[in-house]
Scaffold this active site. Structure first.
Site, PDB file in Angstrom:
ATOM      1  N   ASN A   1       2.895  53.537   1.423  1.00  0.00           N
ATOM      2  CA  ASN A   1       3.312  52.618   2.484  1.00  0.00           C
ATOM      3  C   ASN A   1       2.047  51.995   3.059  1.00  0.00           C
ATOM      4  O   ASN A   1       1.328  52.617   3.838  1.00  0.00           O
ATOM      5  CB  ASN A   1       4.073  53.419   3.555  1.00  0.00           C
ATOM      6  CG  ASN A   1       4.540  52.552   4.706  1.00  0.00           C
ATOM      7  OD1 ASN A   1       4.256  51.350   4.762  1.00  0.00           O
ATOM      8  ND2 ASN A   1       5.239  53.159   5.646  1.00  0.00           N
TER       9      ASN A   1
ATOM     10  N   LYS B   1      -0.342  54.990   4.040  1.00  0.00           N
ATOM     11  CA  LYS B   1       0.255  56.332   4.139  1.00  0.00           C
ATOM     12  C   LYS B   1       0.806  56.679   2.768  1.00  0.00           C
ATOM     13  O   LYS B   1       1.283  55.788   2.055  1.00  0.00           O
ATOM     14  CB  LYS B   1       1.415  56.327   5.136  1.00  0.00           C
ATOM     15  CG  LYS B   1       0.971  56.099   6.558  1.00  0.00           C
ATOM     16  CD  LYS B   1       2.145  56.277   7.510  1.00  0.00           C
ATOM     17  CE  LYS B   1       1.768  55.756   8.872  1.00  0.00           C
ATOM     18  NZ  LYS B   1       2.798  55.040   9.565  1.00  0.00           N
TER      19      LYS B   1
ATOM     20  N   HIS C   1      14.496  48.198   8.162  1.00  0.00           N
ATOM     21  CA  HIS C   1      14.740  49.654   8.152  1.00  0.00           C
ATOM     22  C   HIS C   1      15.823  50.028   7.138  1.00  0.00           C
ATOM     23  O   HIS C   1      16.499  51.048   7.272  1.00  0.00           O
ATOM     24  CB  HIS C   1      15.235  50.175   9.529  1.00  0.00           C
ATOM     25  CG  HIS C   1      14.260  50.081  10.648  1.00  0.00           C
ATOM     26  ND1 HIS C   1      14.629  49.660  11.908  1.00  0.00           N
ATOM     27  CD2 HIS C   1      12.950  50.372  10.711  1.00  0.00           C
ATOM     28  CE1 HIS C   1      13.590  49.688  12.711  1.00  0.00           C
ATOM     29  NE2 HIS C   1      12.541  50.122  12.000  1.00  0.00           N
TER      30      HIS C   1
ATOM     31  N   HIS D   1      19.083  53.678  14.028  1.00  0.00           N
ATOM     32  CA  HIS D   1      17.688  54.051  13.754  1.00  0.00           C
ATOM     33  C   HIS D   1      16.891  53.657  15.000  1.00  0.00           C
ATOM     34  O   HIS D   1      16.559  52.487  15.193  1.00  0.00           O
ATOM     35  CB  HIS D   1      17.171  53.330  12.506  1.00  0.00           C
ATOM     36  CG  HIS D   1      15.741  53.659  12.211  1.00  0.00           C
ATOM     37  ND1 HIS D   1      15.348  54.477  11.170  1.00  0.00           N
ATOM     38  CD2 HIS D   1      14.595  53.311  12.847  1.00  0.00           C
ATOM     39  CE1 HIS D   1      14.033  54.604  11.190  1.00  0.00           C
ATOM     40  NE2 HIS D   1      13.555  53.894  12.192  1.00  0.00           N
TER      41      HIS D   1
ATOM     42  N   ARG E   1       8.780  45.434  21.450  1.00  0.00           N
ATOM     43  CA  ARG E   1       9.480  44.177  21.142  1.00  0.00           C
ATOM     44  C   ARG E   1      10.623  43.989  22.129  1.00  0.00           C
ATOM     45  O   ARG E   1      11.282  44.951  22.517  1.00  0.00           O
ATOM     46  CB  ARG E   1      10.058  44.208  19.725  1.00  0.00           C
ATOM     47  CG  ARG E   1       9.003  44.251  18.648  1.00  0.00           C
ATOM     48  CD  ARG E   1       9.651  44.043  17.273  1.00  0.00           C
ATOM     49  NE  ARG E   1       8.748  44.494  16.237  1.00  0.00           N
ATOM     50  CZ  ARG E   1       9.020  45.451  15.359  1.00  0.00           C
ATOM     51  NH1 ARG E   1      10.202  46.054  15.361  1.00  0.00           N
ATOM     52  NH2 ARG E   1       8.133  45.794  14.457  1.00  0.00           N
TER      53      ARG E   1
ATOM     54  N   ASP F   1       5.933  54.594  24.859  1.00  0.00           N
ATOM     55  CA  ASP F   1       6.428  55.847  24.284  1.00  0.00           C
ATOM     56  C   ASP F   1       7.597  56.411  25.101  1.00  0.00           C
ATOM     57  O   ASP F   1       7.542  56.473  26.336  1.00  0.00           O
ATOM     58  CB  ASP F   1       5.270  56.851  24.259  1.00  0.00           C
ATOM     59  CG  ASP F   1       5.579  58.043  23.393  1.00  0.00           C
ATOM     60  OD1 ASP F   1       5.023  58.124  22.289  1.00  0.00           O
ATOM     61  OD2 ASP F   1       6.389  58.906  23.823  1.00  0.00           O
TER      62      ASP F   1
ATOM     63  N   ARG G   1       8.649  59.450  25.414  1.00  0.00           N
ATOM     64  CA  ARG G   1       8.336  60.666  26.182  1.00  0.00           C
ATOM     65  C   ARG G   1       7.743  60.303  27.533  1.00  0.00           C
ATOM     66  O   ARG G   1       8.087  60.885  28.558  1.00  0.00           O
ATOM     67  CB  ARG G   1       7.365  61.559  25.402  1.00  0.00           C
ATOM     68  CG  ARG G   1       8.037  62.268  24.236  1.00  0.00           C
ATOM     69  CD  ARG G   1       7.049  62.758  23.236  1.00  0.00           C
ATOM     70  NE  ARG G   1       6.495  61.638  22.468  1.00  0.00           N
ATOM     71  CZ  ARG G   1       6.007  61.728  21.249  1.00  0.00           C
ATOM     72  NH1 ARG G   1       5.992  62.883  20.640  1.00  0.00           N
ATOM     73  NH2 ARG G   1       5.525  60.680  20.618  1.00  0.00           N
TER      74      ARG G   1
ATOM     75  N   GLU H   1      16.369  61.116  16.781  1.00  0.00           N
ATOM     76  CA  GLU H   1      16.303  62.512  16.332  1.00  0.00           C
ATOM     77  C   GLU H   1      15.806  63.460  17.411  1.00  0.00           C
ATOM     78  O   GLU H   1      16.085  64.658  17.355  1.00  0.00           O
ATOM     79  CB  GLU H   1      15.342  62.634  15.130  1.00  0.00           C
ATOM     80  CG  GLU H   1      15.873  61.996  13.875  1.00  0.00           C
ATOM     81  CD  GLU H   1      14.836  61.950  12.764  1.00  0.00           C
ATOM     82  OE1 GLU H   1      14.011  62.867  12.655  1.00  0.00           O
ATOM     83  OE2 GLU H   1      14.853  60.963  12.004  1.00  0.00           O
TER      84      GLU H   1
ATOM     85  N   GLU I   1      12.529  58.363   4.886  1.00  0.00           N
ATOM     86  CA  GLU I   1      12.347  57.117   4.144  1.00  0.00           C
ATOM     87  C   GLU I   1      11.497  57.326   2.895  1.00  0.00           C
ATOM     88  O   GLU I   1      11.739  56.715   1.860  1.00  0.00           O
ATOM     89  CB  GLU I   1      11.704  56.070   5.054  1.00  0.00           C
ATOM     90  CG  GLU I   1      12.662  55.605   6.137  1.00  0.00           C
ATOM     91  CD  GLU I   1      12.003  54.822   7.253  1.00  0.00           C
ATOM     92  OE1 GLU I   1      11.929  53.601   7.140  1.00  0.00           O
ATOM     93  OE2 GLU I   1      11.563  55.443   8.239  1.00  0.00           O
TER      94      GLU I   1
HETATM   95  P1  AMP Z   1       9.321  56.310  15.340  1.00  0.00           P
HETATM   96  O1  AMP Z   1       8.913  54.875  15.502  1.00  0.00           O
HETATM   97  O2  AMP Z   1      10.605  56.494  14.597  1.00  0.00           O
HETATM   98  O3  AMP Z   1       8.220  57.191  14.851  1.00  0.00           O
HETATM   99  O4  AMP Z   1       9.651  56.830  16.830  1.00  0.00           O
HETATM  100  C1  AMP Z   1       8.693  56.821  17.841  1.00  0.00           C
HETATM  101  C2  AMP Z   1       9.403  57.067  19.171  1.00  0.00           C
HETATM  102  O5  AMP Z   1      10.044  58.357  19.127  1.00  0.00           O
HETATM  103  C3  AMP Z   1       8.452  57.077  20.361  1.00  0.00           C
HETATM  104  O6  AMP Z   1       9.009  56.321  21.435  1.00  0.00           O
HETATM  105  C4  AMP Z   1       8.422  58.543  20.744  1.00  0.00           C
HETATM  106  O7  AMP Z   1       8.232  58.725  22.121  1.00  0.00           O
HETATM  107  C5  AMP Z   1       9.798  59.034  20.346  1.00  0.00           C
HETATM  108  N1  AMP Z   1       9.766  60.490  20.199  1.00  0.00           N
HETATM  109  C6  AMP Z   1       9.129  61.205  19.237  1.00  0.00           C
HETATM  110  N2  AMP Z   1       9.250  62.534  19.510  1.00  0.00           N
HETATM  111  C7  AMP Z   1       9.941  62.638  20.663  1.00  0.00           C
HETATM  112  C8  AMP Z   1      10.400  63.739  21.475  1.00  0.00           C
HETATM  113  N3  AMP Z   1      10.141  64.991  21.154  1.00  0.00           N
HETATM  114  N4  AMP Z   1      11.087  63.464  22.602  1.00  0.00           N
HETATM  115  C9  AMP Z   1      11.344  62.193  22.958  1.00  0.00           C
HETATM  116  N5  AMP Z   1      10.959  61.112  22.238  1.00  0.00           N
HETATM  117  C10 AMP Z   1      10.270  61.328  21.119  1.00  0.00           C
END
Ligand code: AMP
Length: 407
Positions: A12, A19, A186, A214, A247, A289, A291, A341, A393
């Site tokens: 990727n 990656k 996606h 997703h 976005r 993020d 979190r 997830e 993926e």
């Molecule tokens: P991705 O683009 O699919 O890798 O997802 C990234 C997003 O998933 C970010 O906003 C992260 O904050 C969120 N994420 C990843 N792990 C956690 C977690 N344990 N709790 C809450 N959000 C998470």
């Protein structure tokens, strides 16, 4: 194909990163993974894991994508680095994540010179992503010239959309001359979780109707009818649909004209809506993020963070609700991606908003189903079952590469 396919390398490539994961396809196990970052920039960084061995090396020699893939292949055969493979000949095929396949590619394609030229022609539709994919493809072909290379397109799964889903209410000439239509992204993830959902539900794929969410830094929601994509939230570009980390998602397109008239340049607007919008723009804590957003809302009591979360989940709800109406019968709603997830708080907020449609979930299970653990989230009396299905993926790319070459 004369040689049977056992080990598939999945690549990727981004503009400055690459990656990879190596899979044994007899058992579908991952043998090695890692990434090269800061390609073509000083202090390139190589991260590698295999057979209990792991290393993080910086600086390393990665002036371009060819050097980066050489670094990867040399590590794979290095006896002092876990000795994953004995020689380059043990790599039987390479699957390349390729972002935009336009209308040309509705399935994986062997990367012949002609196909590579077609991917180059599609740069107009993906000016950031397709050049990076091509750098990865060309680099890998130089290092592994005798191995079949396969392109797996993010847009391919969505090519089954009917015209009523993919056409915009715009002059037909824009579609015919410039390819202005919805493509969706996606696709590899939506396809993977759709297949998993059919397995979990015990239904033939071609009778399975699901809504796949997703949700990550980039997010898209798809309506899957009889195992095929019927509609998806992203558009001609990944900007459309639900709100995302940086976005905007959907907004009145006339705002762009308004901003142009106010003196903003196309480049400024492009950066604003793709990189500085969404959660980052609204949360007020300088982070995109999830979190950080949940912590700002729940621990610091931030009103801006609450509004950002509400706006985000509002946009998810509109798509899930709209797709329930479009599909008529929905066998399951699937949550996947980093947020889908892992973020119980986001799922809770979305599912609470869907309660009016009779969707009910188990609060303990919602907290439990995280960090790679999938399963049923809804209660027995929910009108539609809701599942967490971790996406994969890379494995899907390896599978599709394997399947194309084994035909
Ligand atoms: P991705 O683009 O699919 O890798 O997802 C990234 C997003 O998933 C970010 O906003 C992260 O904050 C969120 N994420 C990843 N792990 C956690 C977690 N344990 N709790 C809450 N959000 C998470």
């Amino acid at each position: 194909m004369s040689k049977s396919i056992r080990n598939v390398l999945v690549v990727n490539a981004g503009s400055s990163s690459l990656k990879f994961m190596l899979f044994n396809m007899e058992t579908e196990t991952m043998l090695a993974k890692g990434q090269v970052e800061r390609i073509g920039i000083e202090n390139s960084l190589f991260t590698y894991e295999t057979n209990g061995f792991s290393e993080k090396k910086s600086p390393c020699e990665a002036p371009n994508h060819t050097a980066a893939i050489e670094l990867v292949c040399n590590a794979l055969i290095d006896a002092n680095k876990g000795g994953c493979l004995s020689s380059f000949d043990d790599i039987d095929a390479v699957g390349h994540r390729t972002v935009h396949g336009g209308e040309k590619f509705s399935a994986p394609a062997l990367l012949t010179d002609e196909v590579i030229a077609q991917i180059r022609d599609l740069i107009i539709l993906a000016p950031l992503h397709n050049p990076a994919s091509l750098q990865g493809i060309e680099g890998c072909k130089k290092v592994l010239p005798n191995v079949p290379h396969v392109g797996i397109f993010d847009t391919a799964f969505h090519q089954t959309m009917p015209e009523e889903s993919y056409r915009y209410g715009l002059p037909t000439a824009l579609y015919e001359k410039h390819g202005v239509r919805k493509y969706g992204f996606h696709g590899t993830s939506h396809k993977f979780v759709t297949q998993k959902a059919a397995e979990i539900l015990g239904k033939p794929l071609d009778e399975t109707n699901v809504i796949t969410c997703h949700l990550g830094n980039g997010s898209s929601i798809s309506a899957i009818k009889n195992g095929k994509c019927f509609d998806t939230s992203m558009g001609m570009t990944p900007l459309a649909g639900v709100m995302m980390g940086t976005r905007s998602g959907d907004f009145d397109p006339a705002i762009i004209l308004f901003l142009l008239k106010q003196g903003y340049t196309p480049e400024q607007i492009d950066a604003m809506v793709n990189k500085e919008a969404g959660v980052l723009a609204m949360a007020g804590n300088g982070s995109s993020d999830m979190r950080d957003l949940v912590a700002a809302r729940d621990e610091q009591g931030s009103k801006e963070a609450k509004l950002a979360m509400d706006r985000l989940v509002h946009s998810y709800t509109m798509y899930v609700g709209g797709y329930i109406a479009l599909l008529g019968r929905v066998d399951a709603i699937i949550m996947t991606g980093g947020i889908g997830e892992n973020s119980d708080k986001t799922r809770e907020a979305l599912l609470d908003r869907l309660a009016g449609l009779g969707i009910k979930y188990d609060h303990d299970k919602n907290v439990e189903l995280r960090f790679g653990k999938g399963g049923l989230l809804s209660t027995e009396d929910s009108t539609i079952p809701v599942y967490v299905v971790p996406t994969n993926e890379e494995l899907m790319i390896a599978r599709e590469t394997f399947e194309l070459l084994s035909k």
